[in-house]
Write an enzyme that holds these catalytic residues in place. Structure first.
Site, mmCIF file in Angstrom:
data_model
loop_
_atom_site.group_PDB
_atom_site.id
_atom_site.type_symbol
_atom_site.label_atom_id
_atom_site.label_comp_id
_atom_site.label_asym_id
_atom_site.label_seq_id
_atom_site.Cartn_x
_atom_site.Cartn_y
_atom_site.Cartn_z
ATOM 1 N N ARG A 1 39.064 21.965 33.689
ATOM 2 C CA ARG A 1 38.567 23.539 33.965
ATOM 3 C C ARG A 1 37.235 23.574 33.334
ATOM 4 O O ARG A 1 36.735 24.462 32.689
ATOM 5 C CB ARG A 1 39.508 24.471 32.850
ATOM 6 C CG ARG A 1 41.218 24.541 33.686
ATOM 7 C CD ARG A 1 41.073 25.179 34.821
ATOM 8 N NE ARG A 1 42.576 25.556 35.278
ATOM 9 C CZ ARG A 1 43.173 24.535 36.052
ATOM 10 N NH1 ARG A 1 42.765 23.445 36.124
ATOM 11 N NH2 ARG A 1 44.507 24.797 36.256
ATOM 12 N N SER B 1 46.432 31.502 34.808
ATOM 13 C CA SER B 1 46.586 31.097 33.195
ATOM 14 C C SER B 1 45.350 31.668 32.515
ATOM 15 O O SER B 1 44.353 31.559 33.018
ATOM 16 C CB SER B 1 46.261 29.525 33.247
ATOM 17 O OG SER B 1 47.397 28.726 34.030
ATOM 18 N N GLU C 1 40.684 30.564 29.094
ATOM 19 C CA GLU C 1 40.217 29.919 30.463
ATOM 20 C C GLU C 1 39.620 31.031 31.210
ATOM 21 O O GLU C 1 38.669 30.950 31.821
ATOM 22 C CB GLU C 1 41.814 29.340 31.195
ATOM 23 C CG GLU C 1 41.194 28.446 32.152
ATOM 24 C CD GLU C 1 41.900 28.956 33.685
ATOM 25 O OE1 GLU C 1 41.634 30.158 34.154
ATOM 26 O OE2 GLU C 1 42.862 28.215 33.927
HETATM 27 P P1 FAD Z 1 35.369 34.905 40.221
HETATM 28 O O1 FAD Z 1 36.578 35.258 39.310
HETATM 29 O O2 FAD Z 1 34.959 35.932 41.000
HETATM 30 O O3 FAD Z 1 34.531 34.126 39.040
HETATM 31 C C1 FAD Z 1 34.801 33.316 38.304
HETATM 32 C C2 FAD Z 1 33.423 32.703 37.532
HETATM 33 O O4 FAD Z 1 32.738 32.232 38.691
HETATM 34 C C3 FAD Z 1 32.663 34.050 37.069
HETATM 35 O O5 FAD Z 1 31.986 33.349 35.930
HETATM 36 C C4 FAD Z 1 31.589 34.016 38.263
HETATM 37 O O6 FAD Z 1 30.445 34.617 37.737
HETATM 38 C C5 FAD Z 1 31.557 32.589 38.876
HETATM 39 N N1 FAD Z 1 31.352 32.572 40.178
HETATM 40 C C6 FAD Z 1 31.984 32.940 41.025
HETATM 41 N N2 FAD Z 1 31.268 32.648 42.327
HETATM 42 C C7 FAD Z 1 30.200 32.124 42.160
HETATM 43 C C8 FAD Z 1 29.191 31.566 42.716
HETATM 44 N N3 FAD Z 1 29.300 31.556 44.235
HETATM 45 N N4 FAD Z 1 28.196 31.149 42.254
HETATM 46 C C9 FAD Z 1 28.147 31.101 40.781
HETATM 47 N N5 FAD Z 1 29.049 31.463 40.032
HETATM 48 C C10 FAD Z 1 29.980 31.984 40.676
HETATM 49 N N6 FAD Z 1 42.933 28.516 38.816
HETATM 50 C C11 FAD Z 1 43.028 27.193 38.714
HETATM 51 O O7 FAD Z 1 42.326 26.309 38.589
HETATM 52 N N7 FAD Z 1 44.280 26.699 39.300
HETATM 53 C C12 FAD Z 1 45.137 27.536 39.504
HETATM 54 O O8 FAD Z 1 46.319 27.071 39.901
HETATM 55 C C13 FAD Z 1 45.011 28.860 39.366
HETATM 56 N N8 FAD Z 1 46.116 29.852 39.938
HETATM 57 C C14 FAD Z 1 45.785 31.132 39.762
HETATM 58 C C15 FAD Z 1 46.988 31.805 39.954
HETATM 59 C C16 FAD Z 1 46.638 33.360 39.997
HETATM 60 C C17 FAD Z 1 47.863 34.244 40.541
HETATM 61 C C18 FAD Z 1 45.197 33.812 39.541
HETATM 62 C C19 FAD Z 1 45.094 35.423 39.665
HETATM 63 C C20 FAD Z 1 44.424 33.075 39.292
HETATM 64 C C21 FAD Z 1 44.530 31.674 39.303
HETATM 65 N N9 FAD Z 1 43.605 30.688 39.009
HETATM 66 C C22 FAD Z 1 43.777 29.218 39.142
HETATM 67 C C23 FAD Z 1 41.995 31.111 38.573
HETATM 68 C C24 FAD Z 1 41.411 31.340 40.109
HETATM 69 O O9 FAD Z 1 42.106 31.607 40.921
HETATM 70 C C25 FAD Z 1 40.086 30.306 39.972
HETATM 71 O O10 FAD Z 1 39.352 30.314 38.879
HETATM 72 C C26 FAD Z 1 39.232 30.733 41.192
HETATM 73 O O11 FAD Z 1 38.444 29.467 41.385
HETATM 74 C C27 FAD Z 1 38.451 31.879 40.806
HETATM 75 O O12 FAD Z 1 37.811 32.363 41.907
HETATM 76 P P2 FAD Z 1 37.111 33.682 42.313
HETATM 77 O O13 FAD Z 1 36.194 33.605 43.451
HETATM 78 O O14 FAD Z 1 37.994 34.650 41.992
HETATM 79 O O15 FAD Z 1 36.057 33.785 40.996
HETATM 80 N N1 EPU Z 2 56.283 26.128 29.939
HETATM 81 C C1 EPU Z 2 57.140 26.708 29.330
HETATM 82 N N2 EPU Z 2 57.031 28.083 29.401
HETATM 83 C C2 EPU Z 2 56.529 28.774 29.905
HETATM 84 C C3 EPU Z 2 55.279 28.106 30.712
HETATM 85 C C4 EPU Z 2 55.489 26.862 30.740
HETATM 86 O O1 EPU Z 2 58.010 26.225 28.367
HETATM 87 O O2 EPU Z 2 56.669 30.201 29.937
HETATM 88 C C5 EPU Z 2 56.265 24.713 29.951
HETATM 89 C C6 EPU Z 2 57.416 23.990 30.761
HETATM 90 O O3 EPU Z 2 57.901 22.925 30.006
HETATM 91 C C7 EPU Z 2 56.543 23.508 31.932
HETATM 92 C C8 EPU Z 2 55.173 23.284 31.379
HETATM 93 O O4 EPU Z 2 54.996 24.084 30.165
HETATM 94 O O5 EPU Z 2 57.083 22.214 32.459
HETATM 95 C C9 EPU Z 2 54.002 23.476 32.319
HETATM 96 O O6 EPU Z 2 54.184 24.409 33.318
HETATM 97 P P1 EPU Z 2 53.336 24.729 34.677
HETATM 98 O O7 EPU Z 2 53.887 23.679 35.362
HETATM 99 O O8 EPU Z 2 53.888 26.209 34.921
HETATM 100 O O9 EPU Z 2 52.021 24.592 34.309
HETATM 101 P P2 EPU Z 2 51.148 25.002 33.394
HETATM 102 O O10 EPU Z 2 50.654 23.822 32.574
HETATM 103 O O11 EPU Z 2 51.566 26.265 32.558
HETATM 104 C C10 EPU Z 2 48.858 24.524 34.717
HETATM 105 C C11 EPU Z 2 47.668 25.296 35.107
HETATM 106 C C12 EPU Z 2 47.827 26.225 36.264
HETATM 107 C C13 EPU Z 2 48.644 25.367 37.312
HETATM 108 C C14 EPU Z 2 49.893 24.680 36.996
HETATM 109 C C15 EPU Z 2 50.052 23.683 38.207
HETATM 110 C C16 EPU Z 2 46.174 25.285 33.288
HETATM 111 C C17 EPU Z 2 45.455 26.095 32.113
HETATM 112 N N3 EPU Z 2 47.098 26.020 33.956
HETATM 113 O O12 EPU Z 2 49.757 25.427 33.950
HETATM 114 O O13 EPU Z 2 46.727 26.716 36.860
HETATM 115 O O14 EPU Z 2 48.744 26.080 38.546
HETATM 116 O O15 EPU Z 2 49.456 23.716 35.895
HETATM 117 O O16 EPU Z 2 49.532 22.539 38.186
HETATM 118 O O17 EPU Z 2 46.033 24.164 33.265
HETATM 119 C C18 EPU Z 2 45.298 28.573 36.339
HETATM 120 O O18 EPU Z 2 44.569 27.888 35.979
HETATM 121 O O19 EPU Z 2 45.028 29.944 36.442
HETATM 122 C C19 EPU Z 2 46.537 28.289 36.621
HETATM 123 C C20 EPU Z 2 47.792 28.845 36.993
#
Ligand code: FAD
Ligand code: EPU
Length: 341
Positions: A160, A234, A330
């Site tokens: 990240r 997250s 994050e």
């Molecule tokens: P924004 O929220 O618009 O911007 C994020 C940051 O990037 C800000 O600081 C912004 O200024 C900067 N930025 C955006 N675009 C640009 C650009 N073109 N040039 C320079 N700076 C820029 N993230 C994960 O890594 N893994 C996941 O599994 C994951 N699951 C998610 C699930 C949900 C339901 C939600 C709501 C979010 C999740 N995220 C996850 C977080 C998010 O989706 C990512 O961080 C995504 O890349 C953000 O994209 P955005 O365009 O919405 O960025």
């Molecule tokens: N867990 C719990 N309780 C909870 C949630 C999780 O006990 O309420 C434990 C479980 O044991 C589970 C483990 O945590 O097995 C991991 O949970 P999960 O697989 O949901 O993944 P995570 O580590 O919580 C990360 C990323 C997610 C990404 C998933 C899948 C980060 C900060 N988050 O979550 O990214 O989708 O793995 O790879 O690394 C995001 O960045 O916004 C995001 C959603």
């Protein structure tokens, strides 16, 4: 250019903060004039708004990146090099690649946001991070107006993390990203519940299509849909701790959930820590902790960003007390207060 615009539709937390000035752009050529409009005010580049928390009105200029276009740049025997405009929607780009049988992004299906933000925090899920398929990006250097190219090494990707969140913070606008994808898929199904989900679907020989479907099903089962319940995924990073601290925590909690990192460090599941601390499903007046994934903070509709920030501080303090470690947010807090706990 719009003024005093409510950003509620532009952030997945659904926070009703105002932008003093707001404009979208779909070509790099528009940037010099837009950036010259309010040179002394703070600037925020926004993609899909899925990784930001507005804790106050933004007293500056918000520029929303809507640069579109997907292009197959070149191919060789094994790989294709695919360039995407920063304003493409990430999941639509992933689907486009899957439809063209270009492998490598399937585990990153259904992540909200734009392509341009994906390198910012090296998005990752289900055993893949974009650094695994990243080739290069182009970015507009705000101070000089030049376009600079960054290869993988120059982006300094980490968990990240990238150079754009650290040394080069607020200096560049990412305009396109090129990915090196594979013609023959080497599907990754070992992470989390993918294998289990494929079995449930009756799949014995997974393809990039079926892995994508499995990932989507898992995500939909635990992550709230921002259209229904405001959130930014997250809220905290999973903390990486020393083996020594891990052993101490494990003595008290043998069931602690973790991922091995190296011989000296372990990554703990922050969701597990937050659940253990009793926050999972917590409902404050306007915001709370998701009942299916404790790492996700949610807006029940009327929350301010400050209320969510305060809840996150309460969680950080309690985790510190219980486990002796500090959770790092994050989500990007805007305006940015480097000093908040
Ligand atoms: P924004 O929220 O618009 O911007 C994020 C940051 O990037 C800000 O600081 C912004 O200024 C900067 N930025 C955006 N675009 C640009 C650009 N073109 N040039 C320079 N700076 C820029 N993230 C994960 O890594 N893994 C996941 O599994 C994951 N699951 C998610 C699930 C949900 C339901 C939600 C709501 C979010 C999740 N995220 C996850 C977080 C998010 O989706 C990512 O961080 C995504 O890349 C953000 O994209 P955005 O365009 O919405 O960025
Ligand atoms: N867990 C719990 N309780 C909870 C949630 C999780 O006990 O309420 C434990 C479980 O044991 C589970 C483990 O945590 O097995 C991991 O949970 P999960 O697989 O949901 O993944 P995570 O580590 O919580 C990360 C990323 C997610 C990404 C998933 C899948 C980060 C900060 N988050 O979550 O990214 O989708 O793995 O790879 O690394 C995001 O960045 O916004 C995001 C959603």
């Amino acid at each position: 250019m719009q003024h005093e615009l409510n950003l509620k539709p532009y952030n997945t937390f659904g926070i009703a903060a105002n932008a003093l000035h707001f404009a979208s752009f779909n070509e790099v050529q528009q940037l010099p004039a837009l950036l010259n409009a309010y040179p002394h005010l703070p600037l925020l580049i926004l993609g899909g708004g899925s990784n930001v928390l507005f804790t106050a009105d933004f007293e500056g200029l918000v520029l929303r990146n809507e640069i579109k276009g997907i292009e197959l740049l070149k191919e060789d025997a094994d790989n294709v090099y695919v360039k995407s405009g920063a304003g493409e929607v990430w999941h639509e780009f992933v689907c486009h690649c899957i439809d063209h049988h270009w492998a490598g992004l399937e585990n990153l299906s259904l992540i909200p946001g734009s392509v341009g933000a994906s390198p910012m925090q090296n998005i990752g899920a289900y055993g893949v991070e974009i650094k695994d398929v990243f080739h290069e990006l182009s970015a507009y250097h705000i101070a000089s107006g030049e376009i600079h190219t960054f290869n993988k090494q120059q982006c300094q990707f980490g968990y990240r993390e990238s150079v754009f969140k650290r040394a080069l913070k607020n200096q560049y606008i990412i305009i396109d990203v090129t990915f090196k994808l594979h013609k023959v898929a080497n599907v990754k199904t070992s992470y989390g519940a993918i294998q289990q989900e494929l079995e449930k679907m009756g799949i014995t020989e997974p393809t990039i299509q079926t892995v994508s479907k499995a990932v989507i099903a898992i995500r939909q089962s635990k992550l709230p849909d921002p259209k229904v319940l405001g959130n930014a995924g997250s809220f905290f990073k999973n903390p990486v701790v020393s083996m020594q601290l891990f052993e101490t925590i494990k003595r008290n909690y043998p069931e602690v959930s973790f991922y091995p990192v190296s011989e000296t460090e372990v990554k703990l599941a922050a969701g597990w820590l937050i659940e253990k601390a009793g926050f999972k499903g917590l409902k404050k007046e306007n915001c709370g902790v998701h009942d299916k994934q404790a790492l996700v903070l949610v807006n029940y509709g009327k929350s301010t960003g400050q209320e969510i920030l305060d809840l996150s501080t309460q969680i950080i303090e309690q985790i510190q007390k219980l486990f002796g470690l500090t959770l790092e947010r994050e989500v990007n807090i805007i305006p940015n207060h480097e000093s908040i706990l």
